[in-house]
Write an enzyme that holds these catalytic residues in place. Structure first.
Site, mmCIF file in Angstrom:
data_model
loop_
_atom_site.group_PDB
_atom_site.id
_atom_site.type_symbol
_atom_site.label_atom_id
_atom_site.label_comp_id
_atom_site.label_asym_id
_atom_site.label_seq_id
_atom_site.Cartn_x
_atom_site.Cartn_y
_atom_site.Cartn_z
ATOM 1 N N SER A 251 0.938 -1.302 -0.090
ATOM 2 C CA SER A 251 0.006 -0.045 -0.033
ATOM 3 C C SER A 251 0.927 1.221 -0.005
ATOM 4 O O SER A 251 1.677 1.370 -0.690
ATOM 5 C CB SER A 251 -1.006 -0.086 1.250
ATOM 6 O OG SER A 251 -2.091 0.622 0.835
ATOM 7 N N LYS A 255 3.946 1.974 -2.527
ATOM 8 C CA LYS A 255 4.414 3.200 -3.183
ATOM 9 C C LYS A 255 5.926 3.389 -2.713
ATOM 10 O O LYS A 255 6.869 3.713 -3.491
ATOM 11 C CB LYS A 255 3.558 4.587 -2.881
ATOM 12 C CG LYS A 255 2.201 4.267 -2.867
ATOM 13 C CD LYS A 255 1.408 5.453 -2.597
ATOM 14 C CE LYS A 255 0.123 5.477 -1.760
ATOM 15 N NZ LYS A 255 -1.055 4.627 -2.528
ATOM 16 N N TRP A 342 -9.993 0.551 -4.807
ATOM 17 C CA TRP A 342 -9.369 1.958 -4.571
ATOM 18 C C TRP A 342 -8.048 2.296 -5.083
ATOM 19 O O TRP A 342 -7.538 3.222 -5.592
ATOM 20 C CB TRP A 342 -9.385 2.170 -3.043
ATOM 21 C CG TRP A 342 -8.801 3.162 -2.330
ATOM 22 C CD1 TRP A 342 -7.926 3.568 -1.495
ATOM 23 C CD2 TRP A 342 -9.599 4.436 -2.591
ATOM 24 N NE1 TRP A 342 -7.959 4.866 -1.170
ATOM 25 C CE2 TRP A 342 -8.776 5.548 -1.930
ATOM 26 C CE3 TRP A 342 -10.752 5.217 -3.341
ATOM 27 C CZ2 TRP A 342 -9.264 7.046 -1.715
ATOM 28 C CZ3 TRP A 342 -11.155 6.574 -3.324
ATOM 29 C CH2 TRP A 342 -10.193 7.406 -2.477
ATOM 30 N N HIS A 393 -7.409 -5.593 0.338
ATOM 31 C CA HIS A 393 -6.552 -4.782 0.325
ATOM 32 C C HIS A 393 -5.512 -5.470 1.595
ATOM 33 O O HIS A 393 -6.156 -5.235 2.759
ATOM 34 C CB HIS A 393 -6.955 -3.380 0.505
ATOM 35 C CG HIS A 393 -5.789 -2.510 0.718
ATOM 36 N ND1 HIS A 393 -5.030 -2.185 -0.473
ATOM 37 C CD2 HIS A 393 -5.166 -1.762 1.800
ATOM 38 C CE1 HIS A 393 -4.041 -1.307 -0.027
ATOM 39 N NE2 HIS A 393 -4.236 -1.010 1.402
#
Ligand code: GCU
Length: 413
Positions: A251, A255, A342, A393
């Site tokens: 998540s 990144k 998302w 997620h």
């Protein structure tokens, strides 16, 4: 299955398994091989010497900010806090090392390592930050808790989690049994995950009261910088082969692992787990989280220049496939979860496709199929890997199974 029409660089979306609403947003991706002056990159030398630096400059000045090097912490030093050969019933050696960034040890992270005892020579490793503290990644009662002073620096209201609340994300025994070491630290140790104007965390030590501008580094680049400092340490750790370290993150930390892989080419392999917006997902799709939303909700993650692209993604001189391209020719793995709209699983997949031409320059195949693979149909082509796990997620054993399978191809001797 999702079918795509690719016309020149324009991608038009049709059928959709991951979303209810149609994604009717045709977009044109910048060509990673086109220089700003219009020339086309023809070979890897041109990529390495000209185009890659140009893109790195763009990502630094427009997105993550300009990170410092290791030289800003000349007093960095290491202290072994604890070490034992008896972790997981003798499967591994546990080692907990304080990596201090200043002489007084006001700024530090604690790196938790597990190293398989059954090894002949240095082993490859996975390195990744965690969200809730090292103790939250395992039931192992010997893992140190953050000190009350350290805990007080984390986000307001941050509580000491129980042990193992995030253990499902860290399949230590599985990883160790496959011959890999694993190392992790709490991301708050480097820079607490809340916006305080960059007065705390590593920014305080390195920048002090220096005025900030649109290109000043922010929190994701601080976490990535922390990963590089851990790799500095791993270079001194005899049981681990620092030339075979995979950087991994989930998540916001996915990144981070992508940016760490871009800025530090010592990382041998890069894994992005559900990194989504401003990670692997193509920004121009504006699907799920958008640049505007992420900059509003997490203003400390990126440099302030990035906010200018909110709602203007098509004006971005780059897109996220070019972040993936920064990792070339090293192996890269992008994973998604089927319910994680998302993070835009489709957009995450297409950043691999968009980066394939750069891997090609180095003589490696990449993922080029414009049909998004089915859920739980992992794909490896050349030096790229991908899967969409069924579910939410998160990081699960299924994800680790794929990462190990992929890493075995590149990091095992
Ligand atoms: C939020 C945020 C995402 C991020 C995620 C996480 O959902 O919008 O961008 O990836 O938190 O880090 O879990």
């Amino acid at each position: 299955m999702r079918h795509l029409l690719l016309t020149a660089a324009t991608i038009i979306m049709t059928a959709m398994p991951y979303s209810v609403e149609a994604q009717n947003n045709p977009y044109e991706l910048p060509d990673p091989l086109r220089m700003e002056d219009g020339r086309i990159v023809r070979n890897k030398r041109q990529w390495i010497n000209e185009r890659r630096p140009e893109l790195m400059e763009m990502l630094r000045s427009q997105m993550f900010g300009r990170e410092p090097g290791a030289d800003v912490v000349p007093d960095m030093h290491y202290t072994v806090l604890e070490e034992s050969k008896d972790a997981f019933g003798g499967l591994a050696t546990r080692k907990q090392v304080k990596i201090s960034f200043d002489k007084e040890e006001n700024y530090y992270l604690v790196l938790l390592m597990y190293i398989p005892n059954d090894r002949k020579g240095p082993v490859p490793a996975f390195l990744g930050p965690n969200f809730k503290g090292n103790h939250a990644t395992t039931t192992d009662p010997a893992v140190l808790l953050p000190t009350p002073e350290k805990l007080a620096t984390y986000a307001p209201g941050y509580k000491l989690e129980d042990r193992n609340t995030n253990g499902h994300r860290w399949e230590y025994e599985y990883i160790l049994k496959h011959g890999y070491a694993v190392a992790t630290f709490c991301y708050n140790d480097v820079d607490p995950d809340f916006h305080d104007g960059f007065h705390n965390g590593i920014h305080r030590l390195i920048d002090g009261d220096k005025p900030r501008d649109g290109e000043s580094w922010a929190t994701i680049s601080a976490w990535a910088w922390g990963l590089s400092r851990c790799l500095d340490f791993l270079e001194t750790e005899k049981a681990i082969d620092a030339k075979r370290v995979a950087v991994i993150g989930h998540s916001r930390l996915g990144k981070t692992s992508l940016w760490a892989g871009a800025t530090d080419q010592r990382f041998a392999l890069v894994i992005s787990n559900d990194s989504g917006c401003s990670g692997a997902a193509i920004a121009r799709r504006k699907y799920g989280e958008t640049v505007e939303v992420i900059c509003r909700n997490f203003p400390h993650w990126f440099c302030t220049n990035y906010t200018a692209y909110g709602g203007r993604e098509e004006k971005m001189p780059w897109d996220q496939h070019e972040l993936i391209a920064m990792i070339a020719p090293r192996p890269v793995y992008v994973a998604s979860a089927s319910e994680d709209s998302w993070a835009d699983p489709v957009g995450e997949y297409f950043s691999l496709v968009g980066a394939a031409s750069v891997y090609r320059l180095f003589g490696y195949d990449g993922i080029t199929d414009t049909t998004v693979p089915d859920v739980e149909h992992p794909v490896t082509v050349g030096r790229m890997g991908h899967h969409i796990r069924r579910g939410e997620h998160n990081v699960r054993l299924y994800d680790w199974e794929q990462y190990i399978r992929f890493a075995d191809r590149f990091l095992k001797r």
